[in-house]
Design an enzyme around this catalytic site. Structure first.
Site, PDB file in Angstrom:
ATOM      1  N   SER A 304       0.889  -1.269  -0.067  1.00  0.00           N
ATOM      2  CA  SER A 304       0.194  -0.040  -0.180  1.00  0.00           C
ATOM      3  C   SER A 304       0.735   1.130   0.043  1.00  0.00           C
ATOM      4  O   SER A 304       0.398   2.235  -0.298  1.00  0.00           O
ATOM      5  CB  SER A 304      -0.834  -0.057   1.280  1.00  0.00           C
ATOM      6  OG  SER A 304      -1.987  -1.034   1.114  1.00  0.00           O
ATOM      7  N   ALA A 424     -13.703   2.252  -6.691  1.00  0.00           N
ATOM      8  CA  ALA A 424     -13.258   1.033  -6.623  1.00  0.00           C
ATOM      9  C   ALA A 424     -13.725   0.366  -5.179  1.00  0.00           C
ATOM     10  O   ALA A 424     -13.941  -0.922  -5.403  1.00  0.00           O
ATOM     11  CB  ALA A 424     -11.677   1.083  -6.907  1.00  0.00           C
ATOM     12  N   GLU A 545      -7.746  -3.880  -2.281  1.00  0.00           N
ATOM     13  CA  GLU A 545      -8.292  -2.370  -2.739  1.00  0.00           C
ATOM     14  C   GLU A 545      -8.126  -1.747  -1.100  1.00  0.00           C
ATOM     15  O   GLU A 545      -9.238  -1.001  -0.993  1.00  0.00           O
ATOM     16  CB  GLU A 545      -9.804  -2.501  -3.100  1.00  0.00           C
ATOM     17  CG  GLU A 545     -10.174  -3.035  -4.465  1.00  0.00           C
ATOM     18  CD  GLU A 545      -9.716  -2.201  -5.700  1.00  0.00           C
ATOM     19  OE1 GLU A 545      -9.156  -0.916  -5.292  1.00  0.00           O
ATOM     20  OE2 GLU A 545      -9.492  -2.631  -6.656  1.00  0.00           O
ATOM     21  N   ALA A 548      -7.615  -3.820   5.497  1.00  0.00           N
ATOM     22  CA  ALA A 548      -8.692  -3.359   6.516  1.00  0.00           C
ATOM     23  C   ALA A 548      -7.895  -2.440   7.405  1.00  0.00           C
ATOM     24  O   ALA A 548      -8.535  -1.248   7.706  1.00  0.00           O
ATOM     25  CB  ALA A 548      -9.333  -4.387   7.381  1.00  0.00           C
TER      26      ALA A 548
END
Length: 562
Positions: A304, A424, A545, A548
């Site tokens: 990320s 997204a 995506e 969490a």
């Protein structure tokens, strides 16, 4: 008189009587959330500026705030849904019972501890709130909802769900969609039931690609052109329609539901950041299914942390030469177009040095996955989320025409990518709801058919309780997701709402799949049973995506910046 005082028998609370209770509870949850936000700001953003060291050190607190805010927003959307449905005469017994079960559970967690993941619970005192805040939150209305959820209520809702099973629009609670979207849902469900569900388990077990013939059928149904403007061959519909389609296709098989995500990301990138020539060249072909795109962003050591991306693109005449490694690239071999994020400015180590490229390549096969010069790759074998396959991809001077620099200006790549995040994450939330609904469908069917001790196991409370909670959480997550989609369709900033929808829906999908497998007992652990696949598929949803933890961090920053 409070809303709670109008209730004479909580077990037989009418839909009309429930609406003011939900509205009052939503207000109480909103107040609690505001207090929690101010308390966390005092810890992590003194003077109105976020202390980044404190934010990292106090992740449990910051992420706890994100979850509490997500719960509060979810309850607010549930109350709005109930009021709207009651006004339209559509808030029936099932909708009322599911709303009360969901609200009761989420309110109880707000008071006693919100579950962020297995083994991670955040409680109000950890955020800096004292007992008086909790006591003030537990109004008569809130207490009525928490205490009003009974075993008889859960049993009744499962009876209603059994009656609805097999109906053309059996979502176990009216989703609250307008007629056009409901027609789209039914069309997609018919397609999924006929063309996807009978084959999904075999595709998964064999780790086969989703057949190209099926992809062509999806293109004909408009799956890849759904939200594009008509001038580019699209249907010109909004993100709420996208949610409905993604949900129903993912209900059949997440791989099929996720094929639309590939096109959606590419279309958003080109539509928002491309030149007129790039839009005219690529969008109609993606919309028609002629071109299958893939997103090439992630690197082995960055995840990320896109600011640390090292893949570089060097301009050489009328081409850029791309060199570097990418990973977790979905559908990479069969894709015709890669949207590649690479560093064009080696002196800029952060986001500003990144650019996005529209990189065409020949479609590969299993025998020759990357039939192009200066690009190689290998498959990553995965537990679930199959049907498109995951790849590591290596570039060694791979050439892309200079005209394919997205937008024609270097250094805009991260900004262009950020513009796709809202859509997204909304779509990922919808996929998660579809997976959760699939788990409920499968768990219910097994519980009705499996006989133990002389009766179907659905008659045992610990089984029916699981099913009732699955349906209730799906209803709440669905309303939060649809709300974020409507915000997007109205042109409003919705990164916060989209992030909340994705965060919650992913957890709901995993809980539903886990509980459905538990209902199967030992059979659920057997590969021949469909629920084993759904469990594997559900697990990815809280990772891609935006994992969490990353998603909660982003939400927390937004809340602290407000």
């Amino acid at each position: 008189m409070t809303a709670a005082e109008t209730v004479t028998d909580r077990e037989t609370l009418s839909p009309a009587a429930l609406v003011p209770l939900l509205e009052a509870a939503a207000e109480a949850a909103g107040t609690l959330n505001a207090q929690a936000t101010e308390a966390v700001k005092a810890k992590l953003a003194p003077g109105g500026k976020i202390d980044n060291a404190a934010l990292e050190r106090e992740q449990h607190v910051a992420h706890g705030l994100a979850w509490i805010s997500t719960y509060a927003e979810g309850i607010r959307q549930l109350a709005d849904y109930a009021k709207r449905m009651e006004g339209e005469g559509r808030f029936g017994e099932m909708e009322s019972l599911l709303s009360q079960i969901a609200a009761g559970e989420y309110l109880a967690q707000l008071a006693g501890g919100v579950t962020m993941s297995q083994g991670e619970v955040v409680r109000l005192h950890e955020l800096g709130l004292d007992e008086s805040a909790r006591t003030a939150f537990l109004t008569e209305d809130v207490a009525a909802l928490i205490e009003g959820v009974t075993p008889e209520m859960r049993t009744r809702v499962v009876d209603l769900i059994q009656d609805a099973q097999g109906a053309a629009s059996a979502n176990f609670g009216d989703p609250g969609l307008e007629e056009t979207y409901e027609e789209i849902r039914n069309e997609m469900r018919r397609f999924s039931e006929a063309e996807v569900v009978p084959h999904a388990q075999e595709w998964h077990l064999k780790d086969d690609y989703i057949p190209l013939e099926l992809i062509n059928q999806m293109a004909e149904l408009g799956v890849f052109s759904l939200t594009l403007p008509e001038e580019y061959g699209g249907l010109g519909l909004g993100k709420e329609a996208m949610c409905v389609v993604s949900e129903e296709l993912s209900r059949g098989y997440i791989g099929v539901g996720s094929l639309g995500t590939r096109s959606e990301i590419a279309e958003e990138l080109i539509l928002n950041g491309g030149t007129d020539e790039q839009k005219q060249e690529w969008l109609p072909k993606i919309a028609s299914g002629e071109i299958l795109p893939t997103a090439v962003f992630t690197e082995p050591n960055t995840g990320s942390d896109l600011a640390s991306l090292t893949t570089r693109a060097v301009k050489d005449g009328d081409v850029y030469k791309i060199t570097g490694q990418k990973t977790w690239i979905t559908h990479a071999a069969r894709a015709d177009l890669m949207t590649v994020l690479a560093r064009t400015d080696p002196n800029e180590k952060g986001y500003k040095g990144l650019s996005m490229f529209l990189a065409p390549k020949p479609r590969g096969t299993d025998d020759n996955p990357f039939p192009a010069d200066n690009v190689t790759g290998g498959e990553i074998e995965v537990l679930g989320y199959r049907g498109m396959k995951e790849f590591d991809v290596s570039f060694d001077g791979f050439e892309v025409p200079a005209a394919n620099l997205l937008g024609g200006v270097e250094g805009q790549g991260f900004k262009q990518l950020m513009q796709t995040f809202e859509a997204a994450r909304i779509q990922t939330a919808a996929r998660a709801i579809g997976v959760a609904q699939s788990a409920l469908d499968i768990g219910l069917r097994y519980a009705m058919e499996r006989v133990q001790f002389g009766k179907p196991i659905v008659k045992f409370p610990r089984v029916s309780d699981k099913l009732a909670m699955m349906a209730a959480e799906i209803l709440l997550a669905r309303q939060l997701t649809y709300y974020s989609a409507r915000q997007k369709d109205d042109g409003k900033r919705c990164d916060l709402e989209a992030g909340m929808a994705k965060l919650l829906a992913a957890r709901v999908a995993w809980a539903a799949a886990d509980n459905a497998l538990q209902i199967h007992g030992g059979n659920g652990f057997a590969l021949e049973y469909t629920i084993s696949r759904v469990l594997c598929d559900a697990r990815i949803l809280s990772i891609f995506e935006g994992a969490a933890e990353i998603q909660a961090h982003v939400i927390a920053r937004r809340l602290l910046e407000q």
